[in-house]
Scaffold this motif. Structure first.
Motif, mmCIF file in Angstrom:
data_model
loop_
_atom_site.group_PDB
_atom_site.id
_atom_site.type_symbol
_atom_site.label_atom_id
_atom_site.label_comp_id
_atom_site.label_asym_id
_atom_site.label_seq_id
_atom_site.Cartn_x
_atom_site.Cartn_y
_atom_site.Cartn_z
ATOM 1 N N THR A 27 -0.055 7.396 -0.040
ATOM 2 C CA THR A 27 -1.195 8.130 -0.611
ATOM 3 C C THR A 27 -2.494 7.339 -0.435
ATOM 4 O OG1 THR A 27 0.263 9.180 -2.225
ATOM 5 C CG2 THR A 27 -2.089 9.222 -2.702
ATOM 6 N N ASP A 28 -2.451 6.043 -0.729
ATOM 7 C CA ASP A 28 -3.641 5.194 -0.536
ATOM 8 C C ASP A 28 -4.070 5.192 0.924
ATOM 9 O OD1 ASP A 28 -3.685 4.511 -3.206
ATOM 10 O OD2 ASP A 28 -2.601 2.617 -2.905
ATOM 11 N N MET A 60 0.851 -1.186 0.000
ATOM 12 C CA MET A 60 0.000 0.000 0.000
ATOM 13 C C MET A 60 0.887 1.237 0.000
ATOM 14 S SD MET A 60 -2.885 1.139 2.830
ATOM 15 C CE MET A 60 -3.891 -0.297 2.590
ATOM 16 N N GLU A 112 -5.802 8.441 1.967
ATOM 17 C CA GLU A 112 -7.191 8.517 1.512
ATOM 18 C C GLU A 112 -8.112 7.638 2.353
ATOM 19 O OE1 GLU A 112 -6.863 7.427 -2.591
ATOM 20 O OE2 GLU A 112 -5.909 9.333 -3.146
ATOM 21 N N LYS A 113 -7.651 6.460 2.729
ATOM 22 C CA LYS A 113 -8.487 5.522 3.491
ATOM 23 C C LYS A 113 -8.633 5.908 4.956
ATOM 24 C CE LYS A 113 -7.586 1.625 0.474
ATOM 25 N NZ LYS A 113 -7.052 0.272 0.329
#
Length: 80
Positions: A19-20, A16, A23-24
């Motif tokens: 950035t991912d 992961m 967002e999560k």
């Protein structure tokens, strides 16, 4: 500081990006970067909770304690 953040290792294991995760979790990329690089002085329990929820891990997997020379000096000063 004796508390180490192992976020980079967990992200690598989970494949992961920061950035991912940002967002999560709903935390800015800048704040996660500060945490990941070990420059953070504190973390909110709500942030720790969100990280553990998204990464499916325990707080102890994100944080570790490694005694430093400074800790030994503080311990000696407290004993005196």
């Amino acid at each position: 500081m004796a508390i180490r953040v192992t976020l980079d290792r967990i992200l690598l294991d989970r494949r992961m990006s920061l950035t991912d995760l940002s967002e999560k979790v709903g935390v800015t990329l800048a704040n996660l970067s500060i945490l990941k690089t070990g420059k953070a002085k504190a973390i909110r329990f709500s942030t720790l909770n969100a990280l553990c929820r998204v990464l499916d891990c325990q707080p102890g997997e994100l944080l570790s304690y490694e005694p430093s020379d400074n800790d030994a000096e503080l311990e000696k000063a407290e004993a005196d």
